[in-house]
Write an enzyme that holds these catalytic residues in place. Sequence first.
Site, PDB file in Angstrom:
ATOM      1  N   LYS A 166      44.418  41.102  31.736  1.00 26.87           N
ATOM      2  CA  LYS A 166      44.245  41.995  32.870  1.00 26.87           C
ATOM      3  C   LYS A 166      44.236  41.149  34.129  1.00 26.87           C
ATOM      4  O   LYS A 166      43.813  39.986  34.135  1.00 26.87           O
ATOM      5  CB  LYS A 166      42.964  42.822  32.745  1.00 26.87           C
ATOM      6  N   GLU A 172      48.332  43.885  43.211  1.00 25.89           N
ATOM      7  CA  GLU A 172      47.916  45.114  43.889  1.00 25.89           C
ATOM      8  C   GLU A 172      48.890  45.473  45.012  1.00 25.89           C
ATOM      9  O   GLU A 172      49.083  44.707  45.951  1.00 25.89           O
ATOM     10  CB  GLU A 172      46.498  44.959  44.427  1.00 25.89           C
ATOM     11  N   THR A 219      35.029  52.248  46.065  1.00 21.76           N
ATOM     12  CA  THR A 219      34.953  53.706  46.100  1.00 21.76           C
ATOM     13  C   THR A 219      36.096  54.345  45.348  1.00 21.76           C
ATOM     14  O   THR A 219      36.178  55.549  45.269  1.00 21.76           O
ATOM     15  CB  THR A 219      34.977  54.214  47.565  1.00 21.76           C
ATOM     16  N   ASN A 241      42.376  47.444  48.483  1.00 22.39           N
ATOM     17  CA  ASN A 241      41.189  46.594  48.609  1.00 22.39           C
ATOM     18  C   ASN A 241      40.219  47.063  49.679  1.00 22.39           C
ATOM     19  O   ASN A 241      39.044  46.682  49.649  1.00 22.39           O
ATOM     20  CB  ASN A 241      41.632  45.152  48.860  1.00 22.39           C
ATOM     21  N   THR A 263      43.169  32.647  34.648  1.00 20.24           N
ATOM     22  CA  THR A 263      43.420  33.799  35.494  1.00 20.24           C
ATOM     23  C   THR A 263      42.563  34.946  35.030  1.00 20.24           C
ATOM     24  O   THR A 263      42.202  35.005  33.877  1.00 20.24           O
ATOM     25  CB  THR A 263      44.897  34.215  35.441  1.00 20.24           C
ATOM     26  N   THR A 294      41.278  46.931  35.396  1.00 24.24           N
ATOM     27  CA  THR A 294      40.550  47.436  36.568  1.00 24.24           C
ATOM     28  C   THR A 294      41.561  48.115  37.500  1.00 24.24           C
ATOM     29  O   THR A 294      41.895  49.265  37.296  1.00 24.24           O
ATOM     30  CB  THR A 294      39.773  46.308  37.285  1.00 24.24           C
TER      31      THR A 294
END
Length: 411
Positions: free
Chosen positions: A187, A284, A411, A406, A198, A161
């Site tokens: 992932k 991230e 979007t 985040n 996880t 993702t």
Amino acid sequence: MKQALTEKEIIRKVESGGVLSPKGYLAGGVHAGLRYNKLDIGVIISEKPASCAAVYTTSHFQAAPLWVTRDSISSEGLIQAVIVNSACANACTGQKGLEDAYKMRALASEAFKVAQHHIAVASTGVIGEFLPMEKIEAGIKALVPGSSEKNAQDFQTAILTTDTVMKSCCYSAEIDGKLVHAGGAAKGSGMIHPNMATMLGFITTDASISTEHLHSALKEVTDVTFNQITVDGDTSTNDMVLVMANGEAGTKELTPDHPDWTIFVDLLKANCEDLAKQIARDGEGATKLIEVTVSGAGSNEDARTIAKQIVGSNLVKTAVFGEDANWGRIIGAVGQADAIVGPGNVDIQLGDILMLKGSTPVEFSEEEAKAYLENETVEIKVNLNGGAGKGMAWGCDLSYDYVKINASYRT
């Protein structure tokens, strides 16, 4: 006299290895239109039904695919195929979501000629949206599993993702006189603070082992690997780690009484730890991997608890990002951990730089410490000097980009 081999010598990493390194597996991935222009549906298939074990998120809102996978495994303890989609988590989608997850299982059964109760289902992506079943159906029909490195990479890409890189690895060891492999793909980049698993992790092995013993080995290994990473303190609805063992290496069936049982557990652990660290490193917006080692605790459980408290502290994470050697952030995290700590006995090191000895500050070079924090991997070492307990945890720094990613996730 011949010296005994060390664990590192017994367990060997297979360069460029992955889920197709063990014998008897196929994989693939396609673009079905769930994502704009990336692969989004993947499959792993064993040439024969394999013993299977899985651990799942402890979220109260477990996604529909987890219920279907649990149902499949509970039937005979065997799985032959795993069908996975990204972009849509199929979580918090009610009865329709559950029906869609079972439909995915049925479509995979038809496409790959595998019994429905031998198929596991997994999804990842946005919570609260229904699966676009027409695209799912077309994607499953378009899958052509194979045994090449590209097939493995297609699967590894299809499950991502917000990840910036694929996550895969493979290790091998001699067990029962045979070369056994364990390969994995995972992932995970955000919503990482697992309890039992996880995000998504898939491990294949050609060892021979019953579902019962495979589950006990996976649970033991998960507690010290996947359960010891954190990116942002949030647990997902879809977290799952699943292991398949098809016995194609030709070993005798492994049990805790087998002389090579600990080698198999170490093989599985090496795979899971590698994947867990890759997930932590790819948090991230992350720029650094943080590895925390705690020793001298009253128990291993206390050591693991403290290590994860440190690596999960936003103040520690931001200090590492800012390359600020503020050991006060570390001692603050130790102080709030749900574990026994002797407040006058703690030592803290940043790499090899001693900063605190017996809970008393030690002079150190700020310039040297800042230079160390410029590394891509930062090691924090804490010795409680109160027992023999040891534990490790992995995480990442907290950067400005985490908020950017985040803030616009949908979007």
